[in-house]
Design a protein around this motif. Structure first.
Motif, PDB file in Angstrom:
ATOM      1  N   ALA A  83       0.832  -1.208   0.000  1.00  0.00           N
ATOM      2  CA  ALA A  83       0.000   0.000   0.000  1.00  0.00           C
ATOM      3  C   ALA A  83       0.867   1.259   0.000  1.00  0.00           C
ATOM      4  O   ALA A  83       0.604   2.212  -0.750  1.00  0.00           O
ATOM      5  CB  ALA A  83      -0.927   0.001   1.211  1.00  0.00           C
ATOM      6  N   TYR A  84       1.912   1.253   0.821  1.00  0.00           N
ATOM      7  CA  TYR A  84       2.807   2.418   0.897  1.00  0.00           C
ATOM      8  C   TYR A  84       3.549   2.622  -0.417  1.00  0.00           C
ATOM      9  O   TYR A  84       3.704   3.760  -0.883  1.00  0.00           O
ATOM     10  CB  TYR A  84       3.798   2.211   2.044  1.00  0.00           C
ATOM     11  N   ASP A  85       3.985   1.528  -1.043  1.00  0.00           N
ATOM     12  CA  ASP A  85       4.684   1.639  -2.326  1.00  0.00           C
ATOM     13  C   ASP A  85       3.769   2.241  -3.389  1.00  0.00           C
ATOM     14  O   ASP A  85       4.191   3.077  -4.195  1.00  0.00           O
ATOM     15  CB  ASP A  85       5.184   0.268  -2.778  1.00  0.00           C
ATOM     16  N   PHE A  86       2.504   1.809  -3.397  1.00  0.00           N
ATOM     17  CA  PHE A  86       1.568   2.367  -4.366  1.00  0.00           C
ATOM     18  C   PHE A  86       1.270   3.834  -4.071  1.00  0.00           C
ATOM     19  O   PHE A  86       1.099   4.637  -4.995  1.00  0.00           O
ATOM     20  CB  PHE A  86       0.267   1.561  -4.394  1.00  0.00           C
ATOM     21  N   VAL A  87       1.191   4.188  -2.797  1.00  0.00           N
ATOM     22  CA  VAL A  87       0.923   5.585  -2.440  1.00  0.00           C
ATOM     23  C   VAL A  87       2.072   6.491  -2.872  1.00  0.00           C
ATOM     24  O   VAL A  87       1.849   7.580  -3.416  1.00  0.00           O
ATOM     25  CB  VAL A  87       0.658   5.718  -0.925  1.00  0.00           C
ATOM     26  N   THR A  88       3.307   6.063  -2.643  1.00  0.00           N
ATOM     27  CA  THR A  88       4.439   6.895  -3.057  1.00  0.00           C
ATOM     28  C   THR A  88       4.490   7.035  -4.576  1.00  0.00           C
ATOM     29  O   THR A  88       4.912   8.067  -5.095  1.00  0.00           O
ATOM     30  CB  THR A  88       5.766   6.340  -2.525  1.00  0.00           C
ATOM     31  N   LEU A  89       4.055   5.993  -5.292  1.00  0.00           N
ATOM     32  CA  LEU A  89       3.956   6.101  -6.748  1.00  0.00           C
ATOM     33  C   LEU A  89       2.836   7.067  -7.127  1.00  0.00           C
ATOM     34  O   LEU A  89       3.009   7.922  -7.998  1.00  0.00           O
ATOM     35  CB  LEU A  89       3.700   4.721  -7.361  1.00  0.00           C
ATOM     36  N   ALA A  90       1.691   6.942  -6.470  1.00  0.00           N
ATOM     37  CA  ALA A  90       0.553   7.819  -6.754  1.00  0.00           C
ATOM     38  C   ALA A  90       0.908   9.284  -6.530  1.00  0.00           C
ATOM     39  O   ALA A  90       0.483  10.172  -7.291  1.00  0.00           O
ATOM     40  CB  ALA A  90      -0.633   7.430  -5.872  1.00  0.00           C
ATOM     41  N   GLN A  91       1.700   9.551  -5.502  1.00  0.00           N
ATOM     42  CA  GLN A  91       2.066  10.927  -5.177  1.00  0.00           C
ATOM     43  C   GLN A  91       2.932  11.570  -6.256  1.00  0.00           C
ATOM     44  O   GLN A  91       2.967  12.799  -6.369  1.00  0.00           O
ATOM     45  CB  GLN A  91       2.794  10.959  -3.822  1.00  0.00           C
ATOM     46  N   LYS A  92       3.628  10.759  -7.036  1.00  0.00           N
ATOM     47  CA  LYS A  92       4.403  11.298  -8.147  1.00  0.00           C
ATOM     48  C   LYS A  92       3.484  11.865  -9.230  1.00  0.00           C
ATOM     49  O   LYS A  92       3.851  12.793  -9.942  1.00  0.00           O
ATOM     50  CB  LYS A  92       5.308  10.220  -8.752  1.00  0.00           C
ATOM     51  N   PHE A  93       2.308  11.268  -9.346  1.00  0.00           N
ATOM     52  CA  PHE A  93       1.324  11.760 -10.308  1.00  0.00           C
ATOM     53  C   PHE A  93       0.497  12.899  -9.722  1.00  0.00           C
ATOM     54  O   PHE A  93       0.290  13.925 -10.362  1.00  0.00           O
ATOM     55  CB  PHE A  93       0.377  10.623 -10.724  1.00  0.00           C
ATOM     56  N   ASN A  94       0.003  12.704  -8.528  1.00  0.00           N
ATOM     57  CA  ASN A  94      -0.938  13.638  -7.911  1.00  0.00           C
ATOM     58  C   ASN A  94      -0.423  13.996  -6.521  1.00  0.00           C
ATOM     59  O   ASN A  94      -0.627  13.263  -5.558  1.00  0.00           O
ATOM     60  CB  ASN A  94      -2.323  12.989  -7.837  1.00  0.00           C
ATOM     61  N   ARG A  95       0.240  15.135  -6.407  1.00  0.00           N
ATOM     62  CA  ARG A  95       0.913  15.492  -5.163  1.00  0.00           C
ATOM     63  C   ARG A  95      -0.042  16.002  -4.087  1.00  0.00           C
ATOM     64  O   ARG A  95       0.352  16.178  -2.943  1.00  0.00           O
ATOM     65  CB  ARG A  95       1.991  16.547  -5.442  1.00  0.00           C
ATOM     66  N   ASP A  96      -1.290  16.266  -4.469  1.00  0.00           N
ATOM     67  CA  ASP A  96      -2.235  16.833  -3.503  1.00  0.00           C
ATOM     68  C   ASP A  96      -3.620  16.230  -3.725  1.00  0.00           C
ATOM     69  O   ASP A  96      -4.582  16.919  -4.024  1.00  0.00           O
ATOM     70  CB  ASP A  96      -2.285  18.359  -3.657  1.00  0.00           C
ATOM     71  N   SER A  97      -3.698  14.903  -3.575  1.00  0.00           N
ATOM     72  CA  SER A  97      -4.957  14.208  -3.858  1.00  0.00           C
ATOM     73  C   SER A  97      -5.975  14.472  -2.756  1.00  0.00           C
ATOM     74  O   SER A  97      -5.827  13.991  -1.630  1.00  0.00           O
ATOM     75  CB  SER A  97      -4.716  12.704  -3.995  1.00  0.00           C
ATOM     76  N   ARG A  98      -7.029  15.185  -3.096  1.00  0.00           N
ATOM     77  CA  ARG A  98      -8.029  15.567  -2.103  1.00  0.00           C
ATOM     78  C   ARG A  98      -8.845  14.373  -1.607  1.00  0.00           C
ATOM     79  O   ARG A  98      -9.418  14.423  -0.519  1.00  0.00           O
ATOM     80  CB  ARG A  98      -8.974  16.624  -2.688  1.00  0.00           C
ATOM     81  N   SER A  99      -8.921  13.329  -2.396  1.00  0.00           N
ATOM     82  CA  SER A  99      -9.750  12.184  -2.009  1.00  0.00           C
ATOM     83  C   SER A  99      -8.981  11.167  -1.173  1.00  0.00           C
ATOM     84  O   SER A  99      -9.555  10.146  -0.774  1.00  0.00           O
ATOM     85  CB  SER A  99     -10.324  11.502  -3.257  1.00  0.00           C
ATOM     86  N   ASN A 100      -7.718  11.433  -0.876  1.00  0.00           N
ATOM     87  CA  ASN A 100      -6.903  10.417  -0.197  1.00  0.00           C
ATOM     88  C   ASN A 100      -6.207  10.916   1.065  1.00  0.00           C
ATOM     89  O   ASN A 100      -5.323  10.231   1.592  1.00  0.00           O
ATOM     90  CB  ASN A 100      -5.866   9.862  -1.180  1.00  0.00           C
ATOM     91  N   TYR A 101      -6.591  12.089   1.570  1.00  0.00           N
ATOM     92  CA  TYR A 101      -5.972  12.602   2.795  1.00  0.00           C
ATOM     93  C   TYR A 101      -6.100  11.612   3.949  1.00  0.00           C
ATOM     94  O   TYR A 101      -5.108  11.196   4.560  1.00  0.00           O
ATOM     95  CB  TYR A 101      -6.632  13.927   3.210  1.00  0.00           C
ATOM     96  N   ASN A 102      -7.321  11.243   4.267  1.00  0.00           N
ATOM     97  CA  ASN A 102      -7.558  10.375   5.426  1.00  0.00           C
ATOM     98  C   ASN A 102      -6.918   9.009   5.241  1.00  0.00           C
ATOM     99  O   ASN A 102      -6.375   8.429   6.189  1.00  0.00           O
ATOM    100  CB  ASN A 102      -9.060  10.231   5.677  1.00  0.00           C
ATOM    101  N   PHE A 103      -6.970   8.505   4.019  1.00  0.00           N
ATOM    102  CA  PHE A 103      -6.354   7.214   3.735  1.00  0.00           C
ATOM    103  C   PHE A 103      -4.850   7.259   3.968  1.00  0.00           C
ATOM    104  O   PHE A 103      -4.267   6.367   4.597  1.00  0.00           O
ATOM    105  CB  PHE A 103      -6.652   6.798   2.299  1.00  0.00           C
TER     106      PHE A 103
END
Length: 393
Positions: free
Chosen positions: A242-262
């Motif tokens: 999950a953490y690996d996917f999140v760090t990858l996701a952050q490269k695309f979207n540095r301020d994802s409003r739908s994923n703060y709590n997650f």
């Protein structure tokens, strides 16, 4: 006839293999995903097209499966282009593409149908998958699109039409939702917990969504695919994946409003697991990352400090200086140590200074001195150490 049947069987076998390959769990460390991660390091895609990146992020990480899905996508785009839509009626043409997708591919809304593979294999989709497919196709048709991401939802925005036009991709009736915002607000209720919806107000949902969301481009939109895969890994407590996917996701979207709590929940659970396993250096990395993104969460700062000093103690016992060096640089960059904590760090650096001087390791002595100067530059003991280093060969 036999040859034709044999070819057909080979094609069926090929497709079957593709579906098996893409249904297997895949961590974000395959060769293709590694190349994608490298390409997006600067927050832009250079070597990968958006459709190709979308299918990789959806889980098509085997070369054969990726080729299969890209062929599907390209054939779909070509089918739509063959309709020869009126180039002077872009809104009408975009509406027809929307209708075609909902008639043929975006058939069944399902909250957990989060990737483009769900669309291809089951004709199931959610707001992320539907918005990505529609936006990418419209872009290939020559119509500029972006998306609007809120804490609970995502939809399409056309950016170069003569009037503002928004598209709700989870409903076949969702084209140009601005025509009836009151009705659309009611439609959005399904994405909110009931108690939260009533707190906001039934007629205020749309306005609330927009104040909490932000407009994103299609590259940022792709990051939501990686976030969705992180969700599934989190559900089975595979925090590392999950953490690996999140760090990858952050490269695309540095301020994802739908994923703060997650993100906050994942940082805390993965960091705690690492700490409990006494993997303090890795725990520090996670908590430091968390604090850099969510600096107003004091728990991340405290956990980063606890992991930091535990890791330094273990590294001292094992004489792991490179790891300590890297962690100290990160910790000083966070600028969170109070005076007592700085003094404790200086004592640790003093131990390393004595050890490296005694073992005649000049390079390491200079590294210790540089870090020491970053904490207490006017320390008389530091100056004595610097003078002593000069005598080393």
């Amino acid at each position: 006839m036999f040859i034709e049947k044999n070819i057909r069987m080979k094609n069926i076998t090929y497709i079957f293999i593709i579906l098996i390959l893409t249904s297997l769990p895949c961590r974000p460390d395959s060769f293709i995903e590694s190349r994608l991660r490298k390409d997006i390091e600067d927050n832009r895609l250079d070597s990968f097209s958006k459709p190709k990146a979308a299918f990789i992020l959806s889980g098509a990480t085997h070369p054969d499966s990726l080729r299969y899905y890209l062929d599907w996508y390209n054939q779909l785009v070509q089918t739509l282009k063959d309709y020869n839509f009126d180039q002077f009626d872009r809104i009408g043409s975009a509406s027809k593409v929307f209708g075609y997708l909902h008639s043929n591919w975006l058939v069944t809304y399902k909250e957990k149908a989060t990737t483009l593979l769900n669309i291809v294999k089951q004709k199931q989709y959610n707001c992320v998958a539907g918005t990505i497919l529609y936006n990418l196709i419209c872009e290939d048709m020559g119509w500029s699109t972006e998306a609007f991401e809120t804490p609970t939802h995502t939809y399409t925005i056309f950016t170069d039409f003569e009037k503002q036009l928004m598209v709700e991709n989870t409903s076949p009736m969702g084209f140009n939702i601005m025509q009836n915002l009151k009705e659309y607000s009611r439609y959005l209720l399904q994405f909110y917990p009931e108690n939260q919806a009533y707190q906001i107000g039934l007629e205020q949902i749309y306005a609330h969504e927009n104040t909490k969301g932000r407009q994103i481009n299609n590259t940022e939109l792709l990051g939501l695919l990686a976030y969705n895969r992180a969700y599934f890994a989190m559900e089975i407590k595979d925090y590392k994946t999950a953490y690996d996917f999140v760090t990858l996701a952050q490269k695309f979207n540095r301020d994802s409003r739908s994923n703060y709590n997650f993100e906050i929940d994942l940082y805390q659970k993965w960091g705690k697991k690492l700490f409990d396993e006494k993997n303090y250096a890795r725990a520090f990395e996670v908590f430091a990352d968390a604090y850099q993104r969510y600096w107003d969460f004091n728990i991340f700062k405290q956990n980063a400090k606890a992991s930091f000093y535990n890791a330094l103690s273990v590294n001292w016992i094992n004489k792991e200086w490179p790891s300590s060096n890297q962690m100290i640089v990160v910790m000083l960059d966070l600028q969170v140590l109070d005076e007592n904590e700085q003094n404790r760090l200086v004592q640790m650096l003093g131990s390393w200074a004595e050890y490296f001087y005694r073992t005649q390791q000049k390079k390491e002595c200079l590294e210790v001195a540089a870090l020491w100067a970053s904490v207490t530059p006017d320390d008389p003991q530091l100056q004595n150490f610097k003078n002593a280093i000069i005598s080393l060969n």
